[in-house]
Motif scaffolding. Sequence first.
Motif, short mmCIF file in Angstrom:
data_model
loop_
_atom_site.label_atom_id
_atom_site.label_comp_id
_atom_site.label_asym_id
_atom_site.label_seq_id
_atom_site.Cartn_x
_atom_site.Cartn_y
_atom_site.Cartn_z
N VAL A 48 33.13 35.16 58.05
CA VAL A 48 34.39 35.55 57.40
C VAL A 48 34.00 36.05 56.01
O VAL A 48 33.35 35.33 55.25
CB VAL A 48 35.35 34.35 57.27
CG1 VAL A 48 36.65 34.79 56.62
CG2 VAL A 48 35.59 33.73 58.64
N ARG A 49 34.38 37.27 55.72
CA ARG A 49 33.97 37.88 54.45
C ARG A 49 35.21 38.18 53.61
O ARG A 49 36.23 38.60 54.13
CB ARG A 49 33.21 39.17 54.73
CG ARG A 49 31.93 38.91 55.53
CD ARG A 49 31.17 40.19 55.83
NE ARG A 49 29.99 39.91 56.65
CZ ARG A 49 28.84 39.43 56.16
NH1 ARG A 49 28.72 39.24 54.86
NH2 ARG A 49 27.84 39.17 56.96
N SER A 50 35.05 37.96 52.34
CA SER A 50 36.19 38.17 51.45
C SER A 50 36.67 39.62 51.50
O SER A 50 35.88 40.55 51.44
CB SER A 50 35.80 37.82 50.01
OG SER A 50 36.91 38.05 49.16
N GLN A 51 37.98 39.77 51.61
CA GLN A 51 38.57 41.10 51.54
C GLN A 51 39.06 41.38 50.11
O GLN A 51 39.58 42.45 49.81
CB GLN A 51 39.76 41.20 52.52
CG GLN A 51 39.36 40.94 53.98
CD GLN A 51 38.30 41.93 54.48
OE1 GLN A 51 38.54 43.13 54.53
NE2 GLN A 51 37.11 41.41 54.80
N ILE A 52 38.88 40.37 49.26
CA ILE A 52 39.24 40.49 47.85
C ILE A 52 37.95 40.63 47.06
O ILE A 52 37.00 39.88 47.27
CB ILE A 52 39.98 39.20 47.38
CG1 ILE A 52 41.22 38.94 48.24
CG2 ILE A 52 40.32 39.27 45.89
CD1 ILE A 52 42.33 39.94 48.06
N ALA A 53 37.92 41.60 46.14
CA ALA A 53 36.66 41.86 45.43
C ALA A 53 36.38 40.85 44.33
O ALA A 53 35.23 40.58 44.00
CB ALA A 53 36.68 43.28 44.86
N HIS A 54 37.43 40.30 43.74
CA HIS A 54 37.23 39.36 42.63
C HIS A 54 38.40 38.40 42.61
O HIS A 54 39.55 38.83 42.51
CB HIS A 54 37.15 40.14 41.30
CG HIS A 54 36.58 39.33 40.16
ND1 HIS A 54 36.70 39.71 38.85
CD2 HIS A 54 35.88 38.18 40.15
CE1 HIS A 54 36.08 38.82 38.07
NE2 HIS A 54 35.59 37.88 38.85
N GLY A 55 38.12 37.14 42.74
CA GLY A 55 39.23 36.19 42.74
C GLY A 55 38.75 34.75 42.78
O GLY A 55 37.59 34.45 43.02
N VAL A 56 39.72 33.87 42.50
CA VAL A 56 39.46 32.43 42.52
C VAL A 56 39.94 31.89 43.87
O VAL A 56 41.07 32.15 44.27
CB VAL A 56 40.20 31.72 41.37
CG1 VAL A 56 40.02 30.20 41.47
CG2 VAL A 56 39.71 32.25 40.03
N ILE A 57 39.05 31.17 44.54
CA ILE A 57 39.42 30.62 45.85
C ILE A 57 40.26 29.37 45.63
O ILE A 57 39.79 28.39 45.05
CB ILE A 57 38.17 30.28 46.68
CG1 ILE A 57 37.31 31.54 46.89
CG2 ILE A 57 38.56 29.66 48.02
CD1 ILE A 57 35.99 31.26 47.60
N ARG A 58 41.52 29.42 46.08
CA ARG A 58 42.39 28.25 45.96
C ARG A 58 42.20 27.33 47.17
O ARG A 58 42.11 26.13 47.05
CB ARG A 58 43.86 28.68 45.87
CG ARG A 58 44.20 29.42 44.59
CD ARG A 58 43.98 28.54 43.37
NE ARG A 58 44.20 29.27 42.13
CZ ARG A 58 43.62 28.96 40.97
NH1 ARG A 58 42.76 27.95 40.93
NH2 ARG A 58 43.87 29.64 39.89
#
Lengths: 768, 289
Positions: A48-58
Motif C-alpha cells: 500500500v503506497r501513499s497517494q498523498i505526497a506530504h502529510g501526517v499519518i493520523r
Amino acid sequence: MKPHHGAHTSNTYIGAHIERVEDYRFLRGEGKYLDDISREGQWHAAFVRSQIAHGVIRSIDVSKALAMPGVRAVITAADIEGDIPTIPFRRPNPTIGPYAQPIIARDKVRYFGEPIAMILADSPELAEDALQGVTADIEQLPVIIDCKSAMADKSLLFDVTGSNLASIFNADKGDVDAAFAAADFIIRDQLSTQRQTALPMETRGLLAEWDAKNGKLTVSGAAKLPFFNRSTMAAMMNLPETAVDYIELDVGGGFGARGEFYPEDFLVAFGARKFDRPVKWIEDRREHLMAIGHSREASCDVELAFSKDGVMLGMRGDLFLNIGAYVRPNGMTPVRNAAQFMSGPYRMPAIHIAAYACVTNKTPAGTYRGPGRYEGNFFIERLIDQAAAGLGVDRLEIRRRNLLTHEEMPYSLATVLPSDGRADTQCDSGDYRVCFDACVQEANWAEKSKLQGKLIDGRYHGVAIGCFIEGGASGPQENARMVLEKNGDISLFAGSSGIGQGIETILAQIAADYLEIPMERITVFHGSTNLLKQGWGSYGSRATVMGGSAVIDACKKLLALFRISAAKRLGVEPDAITIAEGVARLADGRSVPLAEVASDHLEVDGSFKNQTPTYTYGSAFAHVAVDPGTGHVDVVDYVVVDDVGRIINSMTLHGQVMGAAVQGFGSVFTEELIYNDEGQLLVGSLADYLIPTASDYPVVRCVSMEQFPSPTNPLGAKGAGEGGIIPVGGVVTNAVANALSSFGVQPKTLPLTPSRVWEMIEDARVRA
Amino acid sequence: MKLPQFDYQAPASLSEAVALLMAGNGDARPLSGGQSILPIMAFRLAEPSLLVDLRNIPDLRGIEISAAGVRIGAMVRWRDILDNAQLKVVLPLLPEAIEHVAHYQVRNRGTIGGSLAHADPASEMPAVALALDAVIEVVGAKGKRDIAAGDLFTGSLSTSLSHDEIIVAVRFPAWPAARAYAFEEFARRRGDFALAGVAACYDVDAQGRAKNVRVSALSIADTPIRLKAAEAAMEGRVMDADAIKAASAAASAEVDPAGDIHASARYRKALVGTLLGRALTRAAARTAR
C-alpha cells in the motif's frame, strides 16, 4: 603507442569479438529470473503506497483488507518494534544522517508511492485486491516539488533539521575569482535536465525465506551489490552476517537503480521471518515508476570564463539537484559527481561549483548510468557551443584547445567537500585529442558540417560534437575464488554481479587467457553471497576492471599451486617446471596436464584492491534533422569514439556503448517523470514513460580505441559501461540548436519533446 | 497490475452473447481483441464481473466487398485488413490509417469492432469511420439497429451503445473512382497514441474541384471530430497550394484541443493544421497521377 602491460599469453580471447556465454540460455528462453522461482506455501506481498505526497499519518485501518479472501497478514509501522530502521548510506557524509529513508512510513509520508503497509496473501492477485481494503487517514501538508520551493523552506520535510538541503557539495580548484577577472569572455546560462528513472526491463523482485531452525535468512533477487545489502539486512535484522544470504539469479538490467537496498527489501524479509513463510514480491511497472530510484532532475546557473582565443580559464556557479524525499544509499552520488565532473575532459584551471541536494516530496533519487556526469556534460557542452559562437571560434577548435593531453596525466579534477571518501580524483591516462580527432574523421565532419542549419526536404539539419570522461573501476576491492574441478575444468566464483552486462563471458575470457586453457573449460558463478566470503558487485563500471583483475590474481595463484603439485608428481623442484597451455612441462619432455592434479583439490582466493578510478574518455558526434512542422527530431547519424584502455570483448563493449547511447536518446527526447503540483506522479505506464524502442534510432556507430591503457590495474582496462550515455544530452541538443540556428533557438531544458521543439521555433518566429 | 477476479464465457452465437450481457446488467463486458480492456482491468480502472469473449461467433467475421460498398465483421483484426489486397483498392483510406495502429503484436489481435466500441479518441478507426460515413451494425436485446458513425461516439471511451449491444459489422459506402484521400498522424514514437491525426477524402469533379469533402481528426477532442471549417474551405475548390493552406489554417482555427503530459494545447492546435496540409498535399498528388 604504448604496449599493453597485461601478461602475454598464448590465448587471445582478450580483445576478441566473442559471443556471450550467457546468450545461449537467454536466446533459448532458459534464463532464470526471480519470477521463475517459487516456493511451496509462499505468500505474496503487495504494498500500500501513499497517494498523498506530504502529510501526517493520523491512522491506518487495515481491518477490511484482513477480512478479504486469501489475505494472511497486513504489516504496518505499528508491527515494527522500537525505532523504524533506516536504510544506511553507501557513501555517507556528515550532513545527510537525518534524511535516511525509513523502511516504512510511520508518522509522516513524504512522497507519492511511499510504502505505508504491506499485504501478505495467497496470490499476487489477492494481495493486490486487498490494497483497496487499507485506508489511511493522512493530514496533508504543503507539498514541495522543486528545488526553488525546497530552498525557500516553504514547508519542511524534516522538522528536526530545519532545512530542505540534505547537503551542499563544493567543488573547488584554483583561484576562480582571479580567472574570471582576467577573462576576455564569459558565457552564463541556466539549464536543466528532467527527472527520469533507469527503467530496467525486469522490475524488482524478491523472495525471502526464513529458516527458523538455523536462524538463517535467504533473499533471492539480489543484483548490483549483494554483499553490501547482506550486511545491511543483517544489521537491520539483528542477525550475524553469516546468517543472511543474498542469491543472485539472472537480472534483466540494472543501470544503477536495480539492486540498491530499498524499503521493500527489508519488509519482504521481515514478513518471511515474522510468519516463518517464504514471501515473494514482484514489483509491477506502475509501482516501479513511483518506487525505484529516480534520477537526473537537475538545474544549473553556471558561467565559463575564456580567453579571447577560446582557452578555458574558469568555471563557477550553482547546481541544484532535486533528490526527492530521502537520501537513498547512493542518493548523493549524482550531486557530488555533477560538481566534480562537470569540467569533464577539459583543462579547467579554476573551479568553484556549489551543488545543492534539495529534498522534495518526490520519489527519492539514486544513481542512473553516468550519474551526475550526464547532467554536468549537458550543462558544459551547451555552454561551450554558445561560447564558440560568442567568441567566433570554431566549435571543433574551442574543444581541441582545451582537451587534456597525455603530458598532463595524471590530471587532478576539482576537490569535492564534504568528502564522501573520494574528495580528490585524477584522470589516469590518455590523450583526449586523439579520440576527438578520430571522431571528427569518422563522422566526416568536413562534409557533414556543410549541412549546418540547411533546410533540406522540409527538415533543418544540424551537427555537433561533444566530449566526455567516464569514471570507472569503483573501489575498494573485488574477490574471485577459483576451484580446479575433478575433470580439470575450472569453476570461477566471482564477487562481481551480473546485471545483463555479460560478466560470465568477460571473466571467462580473462581466466582462459591467463590460465592458457580453452574458455569452454571455465564456468563462472557470480554475485551470490554464498559463493565466496566477501565480494562487492557491479556498479560504477567496475566489474571488468575490478573483477577481472581479481580473476588474474586467482589465475596466478592457481598456476603457482599447479606448479607445486606438478613438481611433486615429477619429483623436481617447482622452478624446473614450465607451464604453458594448461600443461606443466620439464625440459626432458615429461609433463603433467592440469586435470591430473585435480585430486590435490586446488582452490585459491584471488583479489584486487584499488581505490584509483579509471577514466575512459571519448567524443561523440550527432547529425540531426528537425521537422519544423511537428517538432520531431530525427537522429540521422550518431558516432561515438572512446578509448577504454584495453578492450576485453569488442562485442560486449559496443553493446554497452550503443545501448547507452540509445538510452541517452530516450533521455533527450522522450522520457520524463512528470508530477502535478500536488506531488502526484502522472506517469503510470510505458505508454506515458516513453523509452526508446528498437526502431527509433537505427544509426549508432561506435569506434573503440585502446591507445592508453590504465596504469591502475593489470589489465590496463577502464570501466566502459556508462560513457555511452554521458555525452548524449549535450551533443544532441547542440545539434538541434545548430539545425535551428536560423531561428536563434537555444534549448535550455530537456527533454526535447516535439511539442517543446515546435514551441521554441514558433516563439522564435514570433520574436522575429 | 494483476487482473481482478472475473468470470469468462465464450458463447458460440450472438444471441447467447447478448443474453449474457443482458444478464450482466452493465457489469458484463464484451471481449474482442483484448488490447484495451485487459490493460484497463489490470490497472483496476474497470472491474467487470464477466467478460463475454466474442471469438467463437461466426457472424462477426469476414470482409464482404460489393458494388454497394464494404462490410467488415466486427471481429476482423487489423492484420486481416492490412493483408486484404482488395481493400487497398476499394477502400484505400482504411488500410492507410490502420498502418498506424500500435505495433505488430497489437495489430495481430486488435479488432475493428473492439476499437469502435472502445471509442478511444486517440484511435485511428473512429476517425476513419467518421470521415467515411460508416454505418455501425449492432445487435442487442431489443434487436438489430444501424448507428451512423457520427452518432456512435458520445465522449472519451463512451458510445451510444447500450450495455447489451454488440457491434456486428461496419459498413462503408462504395468508394468513387475519382476520390482523393490521405491519412496523417504524428506520434512521439511509431505506434504510440497519436498527438493528433487527420483523415481526409474528397471526390474530384470534371473540373478538378473537390466535392463531398470529409475531414476528421483524432486525438484532438473527447471524440473524433469532423473538421467542418476545413471541409468548407475545401469544398468546390481545386486543391492547389493556396486551397491546402486555407484548409490547414481553418483546421487549426476550428479546434480547441487540451494539453497533456505529452504535448501542449497550443502545439496540438497547430499540429492539426500541419497534418491536414500534409495529408492534402499527398491526396492531391495522388489524383494528379
